[in-house]
Write an enzyme that holds these catalytic residues in place. Structure first.
Site, PDB file in Angstrom:
ATOM      1  N   GLY A  10      17.802 -62.888 -63.461  1.00 37.56           N
ATOM      2  CA  GLY A  10      18.244 -63.160 -62.096  1.00 37.56           C
ATOM      3  C   GLY A  10      18.596 -64.627 -61.905  1.00 37.56           C
ATOM      4  N   TYR A 150      10.473 -55.304 -48.307  1.00 38.64           N
ATOM      5  CA  TYR A 150      10.380 -56.596 -49.000  1.00 38.64           C
ATOM      6  C   TYR A 150       9.193 -57.401 -48.480  1.00 38.64           C
ATOM      7  CZ  TYR A 150      12.082 -61.132 -50.810  1.00 38.64           C
ATOM      8  OH  TYR A 150      12.220 -62.340 -51.452  1.00 38.64           O
ATOM      9  N   LYS A 154       5.692 -58.298 -50.553  1.00 38.39           N
ATOM     10  CA  LYS A 154       5.291 -59.678 -50.858  1.00 38.39           C
ATOM     11  C   LYS A 154       3.922 -59.985 -50.249  1.00 38.39           C
ATOM     12  CE  LYS A 154       9.070 -61.068 -53.085  1.00 38.39           C
ATOM     13  NZ  LYS A 154       9.053 -61.512 -54.484  1.00 38.39           N
ATOM     14  N   ARG A 191      23.989 -62.084 -49.942  1.00 44.46           N
ATOM     15  CA  ARG A 191      23.296 -63.223 -49.326  1.00 44.46           C
ATOM     16  C   ARG A 191      24.330 -64.226 -48.842  1.00 44.46           C
ATOM     17  NH1 ARG A 191      18.179 -64.535 -53.187  1.00 44.46           N
ATOM     18  NH2 ARG A 191      19.441 -63.644 -54.856  1.00 44.46           N
TER      19      ARG A 191
HETATM   20  P1  NAD Z   1      17.803 -62.067 -58.198  1.00 43.24           P
HETATM   21  O1  NAD Z   1      18.161 -60.729 -57.652  1.00 43.24           O
HETATM   22  O2  NAD Z   1      18.901 -62.935 -58.704  1.00 43.24           O
HETATM   23  O3  NAD Z   1      16.731 -61.936 -59.348  1.00 43.24           O
HETATM   24  C1  NAD Z   1      15.741 -60.951 -59.378  1.00 43.24           C
HETATM   25  C2  NAD Z   1      15.640 -60.436 -60.815  1.00 43.24           C
HETATM   26  O4  NAD Z   1      14.560 -59.487 -60.905  1.00 43.24           O
HETATM   27  C3  NAD Z   1      16.900 -59.689 -61.249  1.00 43.24           C
HETATM   28  O5  NAD Z   1      17.323 -60.134 -62.517  1.00 43.24           O
HETATM   29  C4  NAD Z   1      16.475 -58.223 -61.295  1.00 43.24           C
HETATM   30  O6  NAD Z   1      17.198 -57.458 -62.215  1.00 43.24           O
HETATM   31  C5  NAD Z   1      14.995 -58.373 -61.658  1.00 43.24           C
HETATM   32  N1  NAD Z   1      14.187 -57.214 -61.265  1.00 43.24           N
HETATM   33  C6  NAD Z   1      14.077 -56.652 -60.037  1.00 43.24           C
HETATM   34  N2  NAD Z   1      13.242 -55.590 -60.068  1.00 43.24           N
HETATM   35  C7  NAD Z   1      12.798 -55.514 -61.349  1.00 43.24           C
HETATM   36  C8  NAD Z   1      11.908 -54.631 -62.020  1.00 43.24           C
HETATM   37  N3  NAD Z   1      11.318 -53.609 -61.397  1.00 43.24           N
HETATM   38  N4  NAD Z   1      11.646 -54.846 -63.340  1.00 43.24           N
HETATM   39  C9  NAD Z   1      12.245 -55.877 -63.999  1.00 43.24           C
HETATM   40  N5  NAD Z   1      13.113 -56.723 -63.425  1.00 43.24           N
HETATM   41  C10 NAD Z   1      13.384 -56.545 -62.117  1.00 43.24           C
HETATM   42  O7  NAD Z   1      17.008 -62.827 -57.024  1.00 43.24           O
HETATM   43  P2  NAD Z   1      16.417 -64.309 -56.985  1.00 43.24           P
HETATM   44  O8  NAD Z   1      16.980 -64.992 -55.805  1.00 43.24           O
HETATM   45  O9  NAD Z   1      16.528 -64.953 -58.317  1.00 43.24           O
HETATM   46  O10 NAD Z   1      14.891 -64.001 -56.658  1.00 43.24           O
HETATM   47  C11 NAD Z   1      13.887 -64.093 -57.661  1.00 43.24           C
HETATM   48  C12 NAD Z   1      12.516 -63.970 -57.014  1.00 43.24           C
HETATM   49  O11 NAD Z   1      12.332 -65.019 -56.070  1.00 43.24           O
HETATM   50  C13 NAD Z   1      12.319 -62.656 -56.247  1.00 43.24           C
HETATM   51  O12 NAD Z   1      10.983 -62.233 -56.432  1.00 43.24           O
HETATM   52  C14 NAD Z   1      12.532 -63.064 -54.803  1.00 43.24           C
HETATM   53  O13 NAD Z   1      11.809 -62.252 -53.919  1.00 43.24           O
HETATM   54  C15 NAD Z   1      12.002 -64.497 -54.800  1.00 43.24           C
HETATM   55  N6  NAD Z   1      12.580 -65.312 -53.718  1.00 43.24           N
HETATM   56  C16 NAD Z   1      13.840 -65.810 -53.825  1.00 43.24           C
HETATM   57  C17 NAD Z   1      14.355 -66.583 -52.788  1.00 43.24           C
HETATM   58  C18 NAD Z   1      15.724 -67.214 -52.858  1.00 43.24           C
HETATM   59  O14 NAD Z   1      16.110 -67.881 -51.905  1.00 43.24           O
HETATM   60  N7  NAD Z   1      16.483 -67.078 -53.922  1.00 43.24           N
HETATM   61  C19 NAD Z   1      13.591 -66.803 -51.630  1.00 43.24           C
HETATM   62  C20 NAD Z   1      12.325 -66.261 -51.564  1.00 43.24           C
HETATM   63  C21 NAD Z   1      11.812 -65.535 -52.627  1.00 43.24           C
HETATM   64  N1  UDP Z   2      24.517 -64.213 -42.832  1.00 41.49           N
HETATM   65  C1  UDP Z   2      25.774 -64.237 -42.249  1.00 41.49           C
HETATM   66  N2  UDP Z   2      26.828 -63.733 -42.951  1.00 41.49           N
HETATM   67  C2  UDP Z   2      26.703 -63.206 -44.208  1.00 41.49           C
HETATM   68  C3  UDP Z   2      25.415 -63.176 -44.791  1.00 41.49           C
HETATM   69  C4  UDP Z   2      24.344 -63.676 -44.063  1.00 41.49           C
HETATM   70  O1  UDP Z   2      25.939 -64.712 -41.115  1.00 41.49           O
HETATM   71  O2  UDP Z   2      27.709 -62.774 -44.785  1.00 41.49           O
HETATM   72  C5  UDP Z   2      23.371 -64.778 -42.095  1.00 41.49           C
HETATM   73  C6  UDP Z   2      22.210 -63.819 -41.936  1.00 41.49           C
HETATM   74  O3  UDP Z   2      22.361 -63.054 -40.757  1.00 41.49           O
HETATM   75  C7  UDP Z   2      21.025 -64.750 -41.874  1.00 41.49           C
HETATM   76  C8  UDP Z   2      21.442 -65.943 -42.755  1.00 41.49           C
HETATM   77  O4  UDP Z   2      22.861 -65.862 -42.863  1.00 41.49           O
HETATM   78  O5  UDP Z   2      20.809 -65.205 -40.579  1.00 41.49           O
HETATM   79  C9  UDP Z   2      20.822 -65.948 -44.136  1.00 41.49           C
HETATM   80  O6  UDP Z   2      21.043 -64.680 -44.707  1.00 41.49           O
HETATM   81  P1  UDP Z   2      20.646 -64.295 -46.187  1.00 41.49           P
HETATM   82  O7  UDP Z   2      21.043 -62.860 -46.375  1.00 41.49           O
HETATM   83  O8  UDP Z   2      21.183 -65.258 -47.174  1.00 41.49           O
HETATM   84  O9  UDP Z   2      19.063 -64.400 -46.288  1.00 41.49           O
HETATM   85  P2  UDP Z   2      17.830 -64.364 -45.267  1.00 41.49           P
HETATM   86  O10 UDP Z   2      17.501 -65.778 -45.023  1.00 41.49           O
HETATM   87  O11 UDP Z   2      18.194 -63.631 -44.015  1.00 41.49           O
HETATM   88  O12 UDP Z   2      16.777 -63.649 -46.055  1.00 41.49           O
END
Ligand code: NAD
Ligand code: UDP
Length: 319
Positions: A10, A150, A154, A191
């Site tokens: 990911g 979700y 968490k 996103r």
């Molecule tokens: P992402 O979708 O790019 O990465 C998630 C990865 O997990 C993917 O590669 C997916 O294939 C893998 N995955 C999901 N379910 C799985 C399973 N059952 N078994 C094995 N692999 C699995 O998303 P990301 O943004 O990189 O998020 C990574 C982690 O960070 C997640 O746990 C997410 O909840 C957390 N997180 C991310 C953000 C952010 O802003 N990016 C914010 C808060 C929390």
């Molecule tokens: N959002 C938006 N247009 C898009 C995607 C998201 O206006 O095409 C807004 C969404 O409603 C939220 C914020 O952008 O208020 C961030 O969205 P995101 O899906 O990235 O993550 P979130 O912070 O809601 O988990």
């Protein structure tokens, strides 16, 4: 250290692999590709310190050889129901990754006496009534709402981790991640960062959900990864927020992306109203991260967005 990273294919997982390898550690990446991509790991295929296992964390995990640390990052992460990669369309998978996946990775950490880091989230706070959000805030979450698969997964994971820490002596850590962006985000997971950048590069108006006055605070991926690395090396067992406290409305954010990408098309308001489930304000209080980890984000939003735009340009073949 020899480190297992779940969710390695990911966005965040692949950057964590890179950072751990650059620090001289060995990495075992694990992923089932439900939202991730092999493309995020191709550059590591020939790295002798990197191995990969295709596996679903909802199933029991065995890894041959000693592990010193486990980072559990596997979970769908986009709230957008319009994308097949959004967690509303993977509800049971999301609940399993954040329940059974957490059990399995914690059990593995106990067997190996390994350090453990869990990717928690600002969604723990739901649509927060306290602003900015401190780790002591218990949150405002709808347990049956459109984000519940979700948020509750968490929250359950955090409770399970504290139970393993308190009753079994597991060496656990919890990072509450606030919106993080950068290269290797999936273009089509819905996103806001990939969606807006893709629209801006195609010279289309950016689609705003609601009135655009809702806020987020965006952190560049390298800053986040640095905070996570510091947390891994620390002995802090209570949750720590990691995020950039610079708060912006989504409308301002759209204007910034349009300016940086040279898009004159402006914005359009989505007819679909998701505002009953969309947190209205989000900004991390990072005083604990500063005090405990000596961490502070360094990358300015425009610098981080410019790097991310360059990445998506290349990905889309735009000159
Ligand atoms: P992402 O979708 O790019 O990465 C998630 C990865 O997990 C993917 O590669 C997916 O294939 C893998 N995955 C999901 N379910 C799985 C399973 N059952 N078994 C094995 N692999 C699995 O998303 P990301 O943004 O990189 O998020 C990574 C982690 O960070 C997640 O746990 C997410 O909840 C957390 N997180 C991310 C953000 C952010 O802003 N990016 C914010 C808060 C929390
Ligand atoms: N959002 C938006 N247009 C898009 C995607 C998201 O206006 O095409 C807004 C969404 O409603 C939220 C914020 O952008 O208020 C961030 O969205 P995101 O899906 O990235 O993550 P979130 O912070 O809601 O988990």
């Amino acid at each position: 250290m020899r480190i297992l990273i779940t969710g390695a294919a990911g966005f965040l997982g692949s950057h964590l692999c890179d950072r751990m390898l650059s620090e001289g550690h060995k990495v075992v990446g694990l992923d089932n590709f439900v939202t991730g991509s092999r493309d995020n790991l191709v550059h590591l295929v020939r790295n002798k310190d990197f191995t990969f296992k295709r596996h679903d964390v909802s199933e029991p995990i065995t890894v041959p050889g000693k592990l010193d640390a486990i980072l559990h990052f596997a979970s769908p992460a986009s709230p957008n129901p319009a994308s097949p990669f959004g967690y509303p369309n993977l509800p049971v998978e999301t609940l399993k990754a954040g329940s059974m996946g957490t059990f399995h990775t914690l059990d593995l950490a106990l067997i190996h006496q390994a350090r453990y880091v869990f990717a928690s989230t600002s969604e723990i706070y739901g649509d927060p009534l306290e602003h900015p959000q401190k780790e002591t805030y218990w949150g405002h979450v709808n347990p049956v709402g459109p984000r519940s698969m979700y948020d509750e997964a968490k929250r359950f994971s955090e409770a399970l981790i504290m139970a393993y820490y308190r009753s079994k002596g597991a060496d656990t850590r919890i990072v509450r991640i606030f919106n993080t962006y950068g290269p290797r985000m999936r273009l089509d997971d819905g996103r806001v960062v990939p969606s807006f950048i893709q629209q801006a590069l195609n010279k289309e108006p950016l689609t705003i959900f609601g009135d655009g006055m809702q806020t987020r605070s965006f952190c560049y991926v390298n800053d986040l990864v640095d905070g996570i690395y510091r947390l891994l090396l620390s002995s802090e067992h209570l949750p720590v927020n990691i995020g950039n406290p610079v708060e912006t409305s989504i409308l301002n954010f759209a204007a910034t992306i349009n300016r940086l990408a040279g898009n004159p098309a402006g914005v359009v308001y989505s007819p679909e109203d998701r505002m009953d489930s969309d947190p209205q304000r989000r900004r991390p209080d990072i005083n604990r991260a500063k005090a405990i980890l000596g961490w502070n984000p360094k990358v300015d939003l425009e610098v981080g967005l410019s790097r991310t735009i360059e990445y998506f340009k290349e990905k889309l073949g735009i000159k």
